[in-house]
Design a protein around this motif. Structure first.
Motif, PDB file in Angstrom:
ATOM      1  N   LEU A  50      43.116  41.190 -43.401  1.00 22.62           N
ATOM      2  CA  LEU A  50      43.648  43.374 -42.680  1.00 22.62           C
ATOM      3  C   LEU A  50      45.681  43.148 -42.398  1.00 22.62           C
ATOM      4  CD1 LEU A  50      39.809  43.686 -41.204  1.00 22.62           C
ATOM      5  CD2 LEU A  50      40.781  44.049 -42.832  1.00 22.62           C
ATOM      6  N   ARG A  51      45.765  42.392 -41.988  1.00 25.70           N
ATOM      7  CA  ARG A  51      47.303  42.617 -41.553  1.00 25.70           C
ATOM      8  C   ARG A  51      47.997  42.783 -42.578  1.00 25.70           C
ATOM      9  NH1 ARG A  51      49.036  41.931 -35.747  1.00 25.70           N
ATOM     10  NH2 ARG A  51      51.670  42.907 -36.507  1.00 25.70           N
ATOM     11  N   ARG A  52      47.659  41.660 -43.607  1.00 27.38           N
ATOM     12  CA  ARG A  52      48.574  42.028 -44.785  1.00 27.38           C
ATOM     13  C   ARG A  52      48.696  44.159 -45.618  1.00 27.38           C
ATOM     14  NH1 ARG A  52      45.862  37.015 -47.707  1.00 27.38           N
ATOM     15  NH2 ARG A  52      47.010  34.664 -46.126  1.00 27.38           N
ATOM     16  N   GLU A  53      47.788  44.575 -45.560  1.00 25.29           N
ATOM     17  CA  GLU A  53      46.786  45.797 -45.716  1.00 25.29           C
ATOM     18  C   GLU A  53      47.416  46.732 -44.870  1.00 25.29           C
ATOM     19  OE1 GLU A  53      46.396  46.076 -49.034  1.00 25.29           O
ATOM     20  OE2 GLU A  53      46.792  44.070 -49.431  1.00 25.29           O
ATOM     21  N   LEU A  54      47.383  46.367 -43.260  1.00 20.19           N
ATOM     22  CA  LEU A  54      47.494  48.044 -42.507  1.00 20.19           C
ATOM     23  C   LEU A  54      48.494  46.541 -41.227  1.00 20.19           C
ATOM     24  CD1 LEU A  54      43.792  48.447 -41.851  1.00 20.19           C
ATOM     25  CD2 LEU A  54      44.719  49.675 -43.185  1.00 20.19           C
ATOM     26  N   SER A  55      49.998  47.732 -41.855  1.00 22.16           N
ATOM     27  CA  SER A  55      50.803  46.688 -41.241  1.00 22.16           C
ATOM     28  C   SER A  55      51.029  46.833 -39.963  1.00 22.16           C
ATOM     29  CB  SER A  55      52.277  47.044 -41.324  1.00 22.16           C
ATOM     30  OG  SER A  55      52.201  48.465 -41.063  1.00 22.16           O
ATOM     31  N   ASP A  56      50.418  47.379 -39.630  1.00 17.45           N
ATOM     32  CA  ASP A  56      50.112  47.903 -37.881  1.00 17.45           C
ATOM     33  C   ASP A  56      48.419  47.474 -37.425  1.00 17.45           C
ATOM     34  OD1 ASP A  56      52.864  48.930 -37.047  1.00 17.45           O
ATOM     35  OD2 ASP A  56      51.764  50.663 -37.542  1.00 17.45           O
ATOM     36  N   PHE A  57      47.862  46.782 -37.801  1.00 19.98           N
ATOM     37  CA  PHE A  57      46.519  46.359 -37.574  1.00 19.98           C
ATOM     38  C   PHE A  57      46.333  45.539 -36.372  1.00 19.98           C
ATOM     39  CE2 PHE A  57      43.074  43.406 -37.427  1.00 19.98           C
ATOM     40  CZ  PHE A  57      41.716  44.719 -37.570  1.00 19.98           C
ATOM     41  N   PRO A  58      45.569  45.916 -34.970  1.00 19.25           N
ATOM     42  CA  PRO A  58      45.675  45.026 -34.134  1.00 19.25           C
ATOM     43  C   PRO A  58      45.062  44.066 -34.635  1.00 19.25           C
ATOM     44  CG  PRO A  58      44.229  46.738 -33.977  1.00 19.25           C
ATOM     45  CD  PRO A  58      44.375  47.316 -35.257  1.00 19.25           C
ATOM     46  N   ARG A  59      45.557  42.416 -33.899  1.00 22.15           N
ATOM     47  CA  ARG A  59      44.826  41.433 -34.313  1.00 22.15           C
ATOM     48  C   ARG A  59      44.284  40.664 -33.204  1.00 22.15           C
ATOM     49  NH1 ARG A  59      48.910  36.957 -36.888  1.00 22.15           N
ATOM     50  NH2 ARG A  59      49.282  38.591 -38.773  1.00 22.15           N
ATOM     51  N   ARG A  60      45.075  41.115 -31.943  1.00 19.50           N
ATOM     52  CA  ARG A  60      44.529  40.256 -30.453  1.00 19.50           C
ATOM     53  C   ARG A  60      43.105  41.152 -30.140  1.00 19.50           C
ATOM     54  NH1 ARG A  60      48.563  40.182 -26.272  1.00 19.50           N
ATOM     55  NH2 ARG A  60      49.304  38.142 -27.505  1.00 19.50           N
ATOM     56  N   ARG A  61      42.864  42.803 -30.746  1.00 22.20           N
ATOM     57  CA  ARG A  61      41.898  43.426 -30.441  1.00 22.20           C
ATOM     58  C   ARG A  61      40.444  43.021 -30.842  1.00 22.20           C
ATOM     59  NH1 ARG A  61      42.264  49.365 -30.624  1.00 22.20           N
ATOM     60  NH2 ARG A  61      44.100  48.590 -30.136  1.00 22.20           N
ATOM     61  N   TRP A  62      41.288  43.003 -32.457  1.00 18.35           N
ATOM     62  CA  TRP A  62      39.910  42.508 -33.035  1.00 18.35           C
ATOM     63  C   TRP A  62      39.658  40.787 -33.108  1.00 18.35           C
ATOM     64  CZ3 TRP A  62      37.927  44.610 -37.930  1.00 18.35           C
ATOM     65  CH2 TRP A  62      37.498  43.877 -38.208  1.00 18.35           C
ATOM     66  N   ILE A  63      39.975  40.008 -33.271  1.00 19.56           N
ATOM     67  CA  ILE A  63      40.237  38.593 -32.636  1.00 19.56           C
ATOM     68  C   ILE A  63      39.363  37.953 -31.702  1.00 19.56           C
ATOM     69  CG2 ILE A  63      41.044  36.208 -31.932  1.00 19.56           C
ATOM     70  CD1 ILE A  63      43.164  36.807 -33.812  1.00 19.56           C
ATOM     71  N   VAL A  64      39.610  39.449 -29.854  1.00 20.06           N
ATOM     72  CA  VAL A  64      39.095  39.258 -28.429  1.00 20.06           C
ATOM     73  C   VAL A  64      37.406  39.891 -28.647  1.00 20.06           C
ATOM     74  CG1 VAL A  64      38.730  40.305 -26.284  1.00 20.06           C
ATOM     75  CG2 VAL A  64      40.823  39.089 -26.785  1.00 20.06           C
ATOM     76  N   ARG A  65      37.610  41.044 -29.609  1.00 21.26           N
ATOM     77  CA  ARG A  65      36.242  41.523 -29.617  1.00 21.26           C
ATOM     78  C   ARG A  65      35.008  40.679 -30.851  1.00 21.26           C
ATOM     79  NH1 ARG A  65      37.605  48.093 -29.554  1.00 21.26           N
ATOM     80  NH2 ARG A  65      38.871  47.823 -27.421  1.00 21.26           N
ATOM     81  N   THR A  66      35.591  39.839 -31.445  1.00 19.32           N
ATOM     82  CA  THR A  66      34.776  38.937 -32.854  1.00 19.32           C
ATOM     83  C   THR A  66      34.760  38.376 -31.947  1.00 19.32           C
ATOM     84  OG1 THR A  66      36.787  40.058 -34.328  1.00 19.32           O
ATOM     85  CG2 THR A  66      34.897  37.917 -34.731  1.00 19.32           C
ATOM     86  N   ALA A  67      34.987  37.517 -30.955  1.00 18.12           N
ATOM     87  CA  ALA A  67      34.974  36.414 -30.770  1.00 18.12           C
ATOM     88  C   ALA A  67      33.663  36.514 -29.617  1.00 18.12           C
ATOM     89  CB  ALA A  67      36.234  35.265 -29.375  1.00 18.12           C
ATOM     90  N   ALA A  68      33.360  37.356 -28.502  1.00 17.50           N
ATOM     91  CA  ALA A  68      32.739  38.114 -27.547  1.00 17.50           C
ATOM     92  C   ALA A  68      31.287  38.490 -28.210  1.00 17.50           C
ATOM     93  CB  ALA A  68      33.774  39.470 -27.194  1.00 17.50           C
ATOM     94  N   ALA A  69      31.477  39.425 -29.414  1.00 16.42           N
ATOM     95  CA  ALA A  69      29.910  39.757 -30.241  1.00 16.42           C
ATOM     96  C   ALA A  69      29.776  37.867 -30.718  1.00 16.42           C
ATOM     97  CB  ALA A  69      30.574  40.831 -31.414  1.00 16.42           C
ATOM     98  N   ALA A  70      30.236  37.451 -30.902  1.00 18.07           N
ATOM     99  CA  ALA A  70      29.241  35.766 -30.778  1.00 18.07           C
ATOM    100  C   ALA A  70      28.647  35.365 -30.187  1.00 18.07           C
ATOM    101  CB  ALA A  70      30.862  34.914 -31.931  1.00 18.07           C
ATOM    102  N   VAL A  71      29.491  35.848 -29.514  1.00 20.36           N
ATOM    103  CA  VAL A  71      29.145  35.037 -28.074  1.00 20.36           C
ATOM    104  C   VAL A  71      27.434  35.837 -27.888  1.00 20.36           C
ATOM    105  CG1 VAL A  71      29.042  34.556 -25.498  1.00 20.36           C
ATOM    106  CG2 VAL A  71      31.198  33.725 -26.863  1.00 20.36           C
ATOM    107  N   LEU A  72      27.674  36.938 -27.756  1.00 19.80           N
ATOM    108  CA  LEU A  72      26.428  37.601 -27.577  1.00 19.80           C
ATOM    109  C   LEU A  72      25.257  37.530 -28.977  1.00 19.80           C
ATOM    110  CD1 LEU A  72      24.206  40.068 -26.033  1.00 19.80           C
ATOM    111  CD2 LEU A  72      25.788  41.601 -27.865  1.00 19.80           C
ATOM    112  N   ALA A  73      25.985  37.261 -29.592  1.00 17.45           N
ATOM    113  CA  ALA A  73      25.235  36.310 -30.611  1.00 17.45           C
ATOM    114  C   ALA A  73      23.762  34.930 -30.413  1.00 17.45           C
ATOM    115  CB  ALA A  73      25.505  36.574 -32.546  1.00 17.45           C
ATOM    116  N   TYR A  74      25.160  34.050 -30.367  1.00 15.67           N
ATOM    117  CA  TYR A  74      25.051  33.328 -29.923  1.00 15.67           C
ATOM    118  C   TYR A  74      23.851  32.726 -28.835  1.00 15.67           C
ATOM    119  CZ  TYR A  74      26.871  30.512 -33.648  1.00 15.67           C
ATOM    120  OH  TYR A  74      27.227  30.021 -34.175  1.00 15.67           O
ATOM    121  N   ALA A  75      23.549  33.756 -28.044  1.00 14.79           N
ATOM    122  CA  ALA A  75      23.075  34.184 -26.359  1.00 14.79           C
ATOM    123  C   ALA A  75      21.491  34.436 -26.787  1.00 14.79           C
ATOM    124  CB  ALA A  75      24.213  35.051 -25.707  1.00 14.79           C
TER     125      ALA A  75
END
Length: 212
Positions: A50-75
């Motif tokens: 996504l960063r290739r197409e959206l130059s200011d894409f908030p990579r860190r925010r995306w990764i943190v929220r994806t990881a937190a949601a994955a933990v919820l899914a596994y729970a």
């Protein structure tokens, strides 16, 4: 993105195989940790694209929220086995209702978490939630269809791990295919830059709208 998803899905597949005969006090924390690894790698791979197409894409925010949601899914995923003695005594109607509710939350957890980022960047970001849920449903279906007939009680640990790894590869390819289509379609909804005609693929680099 496919490579990141493959690496991410290997963690829970291997951990699940290694802890299959362990107690819940070992299995649950191990799977939640593996889910965090999976979500981090999955989010990183998607953010890189996504960063290739959206130059200011908030990579860190995306990764943190994806990881937190994955933990919820596994729970949610480990709840049925961790509390089997409790829910098996419920009325059938209550069991079905709980299963449907938890299934919906599980399938939509990552998509909704990522939507909170995309809603500032793309038109019609809610479509990503549906694509994400479809990708998880397809990936999990492929994984279970492949692994369940091959996982047998008493088989060698190496075989169990090998089956889990192969299933993870199939799941990753399936999910990457669905989410890849979703990314292309959503990027095509962006308005064309002034003086540049629409192209067949995603638009070139641009900055997202204010408020991201």
């Amino acid at each position: 993105m496919s490579a990141a998803e493959v690496a991410g899905f290997l963690a829970p597949a291997v951990v699940g195989a290694l802890t299959a005969r362990s107690t819940a006090t070992v299995t649950v924390p191990a799977l939640l940790a593996a889910g965090a690894v999976e979500g981090t790698l999955l989010g990183w791979g998607q953010a890189t694209v996504l960063r290739r197409e959206l130059s200011d894409f908030p990579r860190r925010r995306w990764i943190v929220r994806t990881a937190a949601a994955a933990v919820l899914a596994y729970a949610i995923g480990v709840l049925p086995s961790a509390f089997a003695d409790t829910w098996q005594n419920w009325p059938i109607a209550a069991q079905v209702a709980a299963a449907l509710l938890l299934g919906l939350v599980l399938l939509n957890s990552i998509g909704v978490a990522q939507w909170t980022v995309l809603r500032h960047l793309l038109p019609h970001p809610g479509r990503w939630v549906w694509f994400s849920a479809a990708a998880w449903l397809a990936g999990l279906t492929v994984f279970l269809i492949f692994t369940m007939p091959l996982w047998q009680p008493g088989q060698a640990l190496a075989v169990t791990v090998a089956v889990g790894v192969a299933g993870a590869l199939l799941m990753a390819v399936t999910m990457a295919s669905v989410t890849g289509v979703a990314v292309v379609r959503l990027l095509r909804l962006l308005p064309p830059e002034p003086g540049r005609g629409r192209v067949n693929g995603p638009e070139p680099l641009r900055s997202p709208r204010a408020g991201s």
